[in-house]
Design an enzyme around this catalytic site. Structure first.
Site: not given
Ligand code: NAP
Ligand code: GLV
Length: 308
Positions: A223, A271
Site C-alpha cells: 500500500r 495499482h
C-alpha cells in the site's frame, strides 16, 4: 438473501453472472441503487463510501473484493459483523507474475538499458545467474508466500520477513521487528507485500533503506502508506538506492504534480499488480454466502485487533 455490490473498479455484471452460476438467482443490488436498505444482508465491497455500511441496519456480513481491508477498518462506523477479506488464486497468479516481471527487469538490467537508450549508448552487461540476486519479501501470507516460492523456484536467493516465524523450504525466514535490519541487509531487491496496519504504516522509510545494501531496489506492491515518499526520493537521489517500482500510492490516482512521476529511476504502475477476477474469486464469495445461510463460520475473517 439480498447482496449489495459496491465498487467503482469491479464489474457488477460479471460478478452477478459468476455468483448466479454457483448459487442460482440472487437479489443482487448495485450501489447506489440500494432499494430498501433494511433488506440488505451482505455487502460485497471495494472501498465503499465511509458510513455506507453503517446505514444498512440488518447487515450480516461484509465481504471484501480485495485482499487489503485497511480502508474498511478505518471507517469508525463499520458495523460489528464478520468482515472477510479476499483470498483467491486469481490474486496469487497475477501478483506472482507482476513481482517476477519486476524482479527480472532489474536482474537483467532492463532499467540500465533504458537509460542507455536515452543516450544512444551501446554497452553490453554480462548476465549474472539468478542466484546472484538476493530478493527479500516482506509479508509471507496468502500472496507473499507464493511470491517468495516462485522467486525461489526461478533460482533467485530468497529471504522473507513476517510477524510470526515461518518455515519455507529454500527461503531464509526472519520474523519480528528485531530481525528487520538483519533481513534487509541481505536484500538486493526488497518486495513489500505487507498489509497496511498501524504497525506497518511508514515501514519503508529512511532507516530501512539505510539497512539495505547500496544499489538495492524497492518494489512496493503493498500500500502507498507503507512508504515514506520523501525518504524514497532522498535514497534514490543520493544513489543509495538504484531505483524503485511502485504500484500503490498514498493518493490514487497519483497526482500529476507528484515528484515520483519525474524521477527516471522510479517506475510507476497504476495499482495493477494483482487482480481479483470474478471467474475464480466468485467461488470463495459463494462459499461464504452458503456458510452464512447455514449459520456456519465464514472463511478469511479479518482479525480486527490485529488489523489484517
Ligand atoms: P495476508 O495473507 O494477511 O499476509 C500478511 C503477511 O504480512 C503475513 O505474513 C503477516 O505475518 C505479515 N505481517 C503483518 N503485519 C506484520 C508486521 N507488523 N510485521 C511483519 N509482518 C507482518 O495478506 P495478503 O493476502 O498476502 O496481502 C498482503 C497485502 O498485499 C494486502 O494487504 C494488500 O495491501 C496488498 N495487495 C496489493 C495488491 C496490488 O494490486 N498492489 C493486490 C492485492 C493485495 P504473519 O504471517 O506472521 O501473520
Ligand atoms: C488490491 O489492492 C487488493 O488489496 O486486493
Amino acid at each position: 438473501m439480498a447482496i449489495l455490490f459496491v465498487s467503482d473498479i469491479d464489474d457488477p455484471v460479471a460478478w452477478r453472472r459468476e455468483l448466479e452460476k454457483r448459487l442460482g438467482p440472487l437479489d443482487f443490488r448495485v450501489w447506489p441503487e440500494i432499494g430498501d436498505a433494511a433488506e440488505i444482508d451482505v455487502a460485497l465491497v471495494w472501498r465503499p463510501p465511509r458510513g455506507l455500511l453503517a446505514s444498512l441496519p440488518n447487515l450480516r456480513a461484509i465481504l471484501a473484493l480485495s485482499a487489503g481491508i485497511e480502508t474498511l477498518l478505518e471507517d469508525r462506523s463499520l458495523p460489528d459483523v464478520p468482515l472477510c477479506r479476499m483470498v483467491d488464486e486469481s490474486l496469487v497468479v497475477t501478483m506472482r507474475e507482476f513481482v517476477l516481471a519486476a524482479v527480472l527487469l532489474y536482474h537483467r538490467d532492463l532499467d540500465r538499458y533504458e537509460a542507455q537508450q536515452r543516450r544512444a549508448v551501446w554497452h553490453m552487461r554480462p548476465p549474472r545467474p539468478a542466484s546472484a540476486t538476493r530478493v527479500g519479501v516482506m509479508g509471507l501470507g496468502a500472496l507473499g508466500r507464493p511470491v517468495a516460492e516462485a522467486l525461489r523456484d526461478f533460482g533467485f536467493t530468497v529471504r522473507g520477513w513476517s510477524r510470526t516465524p515461518k518455515e519455507i523450504e529454500g527461503v531464509a525466514c526472519f520474523a519480528g521487528r528485531g530481525a528487520l535490519a538483519a533481513f534487509a541487509g541481505g536484500c538486493d531487491v526488497l518486495v513489500n507485500l505487507l498489509p497496511l496496519t498501524p504497525e506497518t504504516e511508514g515501514i519503508l522509510n529512511a532507516g530501512l533503506f539505510a539497512a539495505l545494501p547500496r544499489g538495492a531496489v524497492v518494489i512496493n506492491v503493498g500500500r502507498g502508506r507503507h512508504l515514506v515518499d520523501a525518504d524514497l526520493i532522498e535514497a534514490v537521489d543520493s544513489g543509495h538506492l538504484r531505483g524503485a517500482l511502485l504500484d500503490v500510492f498514498r493518493e490514487e490516482p497519483l497526482p500529476e504534480d507528484h515528484p515520483f512521476w519525474r524521477r527516471p529511476n522510479i517506475r510507476i504502475t497504476p495499482h495493477v499488480a494483482a487482480y481479483t477476477l470474478p471467474e475464480s474469486a466468485a467461488e470463495v464469495v459463494a462459499e461464504n454466502l452458503r456458510r452464512l445461510s447455514a449459520g456456519r463460520p465464514l472463511l478469511h475473517v479479518v482479525d480486527r485487533m490485529r488489523g489484517y
